[in-house]
Design a protein around this motif. Structure first.
Motif, PDB file in Angstrom:
ATOM      1  N   HIS A 189       3.748   0.936  -6.731  1.00 42.91           N
ATOM      2  CA  HIS A 189       4.391   0.940  -8.045  1.00 42.91           C
ATOM      3  C   HIS A 189       5.667   0.103  -8.047  1.00 42.91           C
ATOM      4  O   HIS A 189       5.929  -0.647  -8.991  1.00 42.91           O
ATOM      5  CB  HIS A 189       4.712   2.382  -8.468  1.00 42.91           C
ATOM      6  N   ASN A 208       0.809  -1.221   0.000  1.00 47.60           N
ATOM      7  CA  ASN A 208       0.000   0.000   0.000  1.00 47.60           C
ATOM      8  C   ASN A 208       0.843   1.271   0.000  1.00 47.60           C
ATOM      9  O   ASN A 208       0.422   2.295  -0.539  1.00 47.60           O
ATOM     10  CB  ASN A 208      -0.947   0.000   1.213  1.00 47.60           C
ATOM     11  N   LYS A 214      -5.440   2.478  -9.666  1.00 47.92           N
ATOM     12  CA  LYS A 214      -6.526   3.251  -9.068  1.00 47.92           C
ATOM     13  C   LYS A 214      -6.037   4.607  -8.572  1.00 47.92           C
ATOM     14  O   LYS A 214      -6.679   5.647  -8.813  1.00 47.92           O
ATOM     15  CB  LYS A 214      -7.145   2.456  -7.923  1.00 47.92           C
ATOM     16  N   GLN A 215      -4.891   4.610  -7.892  1.00 48.54           N
ATOM     17  CA  GLN A 215      -4.356   5.862  -7.360  1.00 48.54           C
ATOM     18  C   GLN A 215      -3.940   6.817  -8.473  1.00 48.54           C
ATOM     19  O   GLN A 215      -4.154   8.034  -8.369  1.00 48.54           O
ATOM     20  CB  GLN A 215      -3.168   5.566  -6.448  1.00 48.54           C
ATOM     21  N   THR A 216      -3.351   6.281  -9.535  1.00 46.24           N
ATOM     22  CA  THR A 216      -2.913   7.143 -10.638  1.00 46.24           C
ATOM     23  C   THR A 216      -4.104   7.739 -11.360  1.00 46.24           C
ATOM     24  O   THR A 216      -4.100   8.923 -11.722  1.00 46.24           O
ATOM     25  CB  THR A 216      -2.034   6.352 -11.623  1.00 46.24           C
ATOM     26  N   ALA A 248      -6.993   8.386 -10.060  1.00 40.18           N
ATOM     27  CA  ALA A 248      -7.533   9.416  -9.160  1.00 40.18           C
ATOM     28  C   ALA A 248      -6.673  10.669  -9.193  1.00 40.18           C
ATOM     29  O   ALA A 248      -7.193  11.803  -9.216  1.00 40.18           O
ATOM     30  CB  ALA A 248      -7.615   8.865  -7.740  1.00 40.18           C
ATOM     31  N   GLY A 249      -5.351  10.493  -9.210  1.00 34.72           N
ATOM     32  CA  GLY A 249      -4.458  11.649  -9.233  1.00 34.72           C
ATOM     33  C   GLY A 249      -4.563  12.441 -10.520  1.00 34.72           C
ATOM     34  O   GLY A 249      -4.590  13.686 -10.496  1.00 34.72           O
ATOM     35  N   ILE A 262      -3.754  -1.243  -7.108  1.00 29.05           N
ATOM     36  CA  ILE A 262      -3.730  -0.040  -6.261  1.00 29.05           C
ATOM     37  C   ILE A 262      -3.081   1.114  -7.009  1.00 29.05           C
ATOM     38  O   ILE A 262      -3.593   2.242  -7.010  1.00 29.05           O
ATOM     39  CB  ILE A 262      -2.968  -0.324  -4.950  1.00 29.05           C
ATOM     40  N   ASP A 263      -1.953   0.844  -7.656  1.00 30.86           N
ATOM     41  CA  ASP A 263      -1.238   1.881  -8.405  1.00 30.86           C
ATOM     42  C   ASP A 263      -2.116   2.448  -9.513  1.00 30.86           C
ATOM     43  O   ASP A 263      -2.175   3.669  -9.733  1.00 30.86           O
ATOM     44  CB  ASP A 263       0.050   1.290  -8.990  1.00 30.86           C
TER      45      ASP A 263
END
Length: 434
Positions: A106, A102, A128-130, A132-133, A125-126
């Motif tokens: 990456h 978490n 999804k986070q990217t 969102a960013g 996770i990477d």
């Protein structure tokens, strides 16, 4: 396309957590940098930052990752041996592994030697986070060029997400992801950790993640279906206990060329470096339970694959080349392929075959490869009509003799491959008996 924007690695001061002290590390990387390593290093010293995690309390890990992020990210640029990574990863207890996944998804998601199920979780996770960013940045970015670049990146990442959708209940795993503007990704159809047969699809020019990852995933799915159905047919009642597992990797692990940069081998070298790492990772993680490992490489991707196998650092069990412009190796003896098990498919009206553009002609009689039929036939197993491939871009089309023969190669049934026309010493072709 904009280059990947990876900042230079900053100096890291000495940091102490629990009773462990970490030395100062200073490194710098100039220019545009991607996740593709310059070459496999095979050393173990660079993996020490990962090993340090095992001596920390789980509560200290987020701070450790923040303080050592550049060192962790350097693992992707100066890649340690996959076997070393796998050994160190096993020393980290599951609770700390979860924190690391978490905190640095990456890195974990792209590090050869980390188990594929773990990498799939990290890359999800990477991704999804990217997304969102990038979405958040788009809301405040007003520059036209910047907005176009961000929208393109968002579309690329959305296509990766779509390509991960299951088909017929078959699991798909994102085992590598570079979400930068020059995106790279690899999606596995099937279970790469247990499959008895593993095939890696290596693409040629114009195969960008943004435009082709969904289509490439469909090719992998088609190969998966062909291989598994053929295994069931061949095994018959003997397969009641379950057929051997199959996994097919839709691999876009390098920047594929376009018309303006197709003439050199710089991108092929990048592809060879990345592919070498991928193959090393498979061999390391499957140590003691090795799969039958095949490469199916097309066009410029075949040159990258040949260059990787010329190094003799990792061996595959079979290699199929389609529409190949060749490489420096002049015969199959110059490649790390078990028993010289190399097949070549050459479609009519393909302008690339026979050119030896990058040094050799894999379809020539002296090369030693086996001609693979791609012109159309009747399948002797199913009695279905198989379409022929024409030109440079139909080798992976559904329902073709080419795809059927690749499936036979992938499950170690080269004896069932329908032979293509062989070429005489004067360059003329001679029809093969069917």
């Amino acid at each position: 396309m904009l280059p990947a924007d990876v900042p230079p690695a900053a100096a890291v001061s000495t940091v102490s957590y629990s009773t462990v002290s970490y030395p100062t590390v200073s490194s710098a990387v100039s220019g545009p940098v991607s996740d593709v390593p310059s070459a496999p290093s095979g050393g173990s010293s660079s993996v020490s930052v990962l090993g340090a995690v095992s001596g920390l309390d789980a509560s200290a890990l987020p701070s450790f990752v923040d303080a050592n992020r550049s060192r962790l990210e350097s693992l992707l640029r100066q890649a340690p041996a996959a076997a070393d990574v796998g050994r160190v990863w096993k020393l980290i207890d599951p609770a700390k592994q979860n924190v690391l996944i978490n905190a640095a998804p990456h890195v974990v998601g792209n590090l050869e030697g980390v188990p594929y199920e773990v990498r799939g979780r990290a890359n999800a996770i990477d991704l999804k986070q990217t997304i969102a960013g990038v979405t958040k940045t788009l809301k405040t970015e007003h520059g036209r060029a910047e907005r176009v670049a961000l929208q393109r990146q968002l579309q690329t990442l959305d296509n990766v997400k779509k390509a991960l959708s299951k088909q017929d209940g078959v699991k798909r795993t994102l085992v590598s992801l570079d979400p930068s503007a020059d995106a790279k990704a690899s999606i596995v159809v099937g279970d790469l950790s247990t499959a008895a047969y593993v095939s890696v699809l290596v693409p040629g020019m114009y195969m960008s993640v943004g435009e082709q990852i969904e289509a490439w995933g469909k090719v992998a799915q088609e190969q998966y279906d062909l291989q598994t159905s053929t295994l069931r047919r061949i095994l018959g009642p003997r397969g009641n206990g379950g057929t051997p597992g199959v996994a097919v990797v839709a691999w876009i692990g390098y920047q594929t060329p376009v018309l303006t940069n197709i003439g050199g081998t710089a991108l092929a070298t990048q592809g060879a470096d990345s592919l070498e790492r991928t193959l090393e990772g498979i061999r390391a993680l499957r140590n003691g339970n090795q799969p039958y490992l095949s490469l199916f490489a097309h066009s410029y991707g075949s040159t990258a694959a040949l260059m990787a196998l010329e190094r003799h650092t990792v061996t595959v069990d079979a290699l199929a080349l389609m529409g190949s412009p060749g490489s420096a190796a002049q015969t199959v003896a110059g490649l790390s392929v078990t028993g010289g098990n190399v097949f070549v498919g050459e479609a009519q009206m393909d302008p690339i075959v026979n050119t030896a553009f990058f040094g050799s002609d894999p379809g020539s009689p002296g090369y030693g490869a086996k001609p693979m039929g791609v012109g159309g036939a009747v399948d002797p197993l199913t009695h279905a009509s198989l379409a022929g491939s024409s030109g440079h871009n139909e080798y992976f089309s559904v329902g073709t003799e080419s795809m059927r023969n690749l499936a036979m190669i992938g499950i170690d049934r080269g004896d069932l491959v329908l032979a293509g026309p062989s070429r005489a010493a004067d360059g003329t072709t001679e029809a093969s008996a069917r």
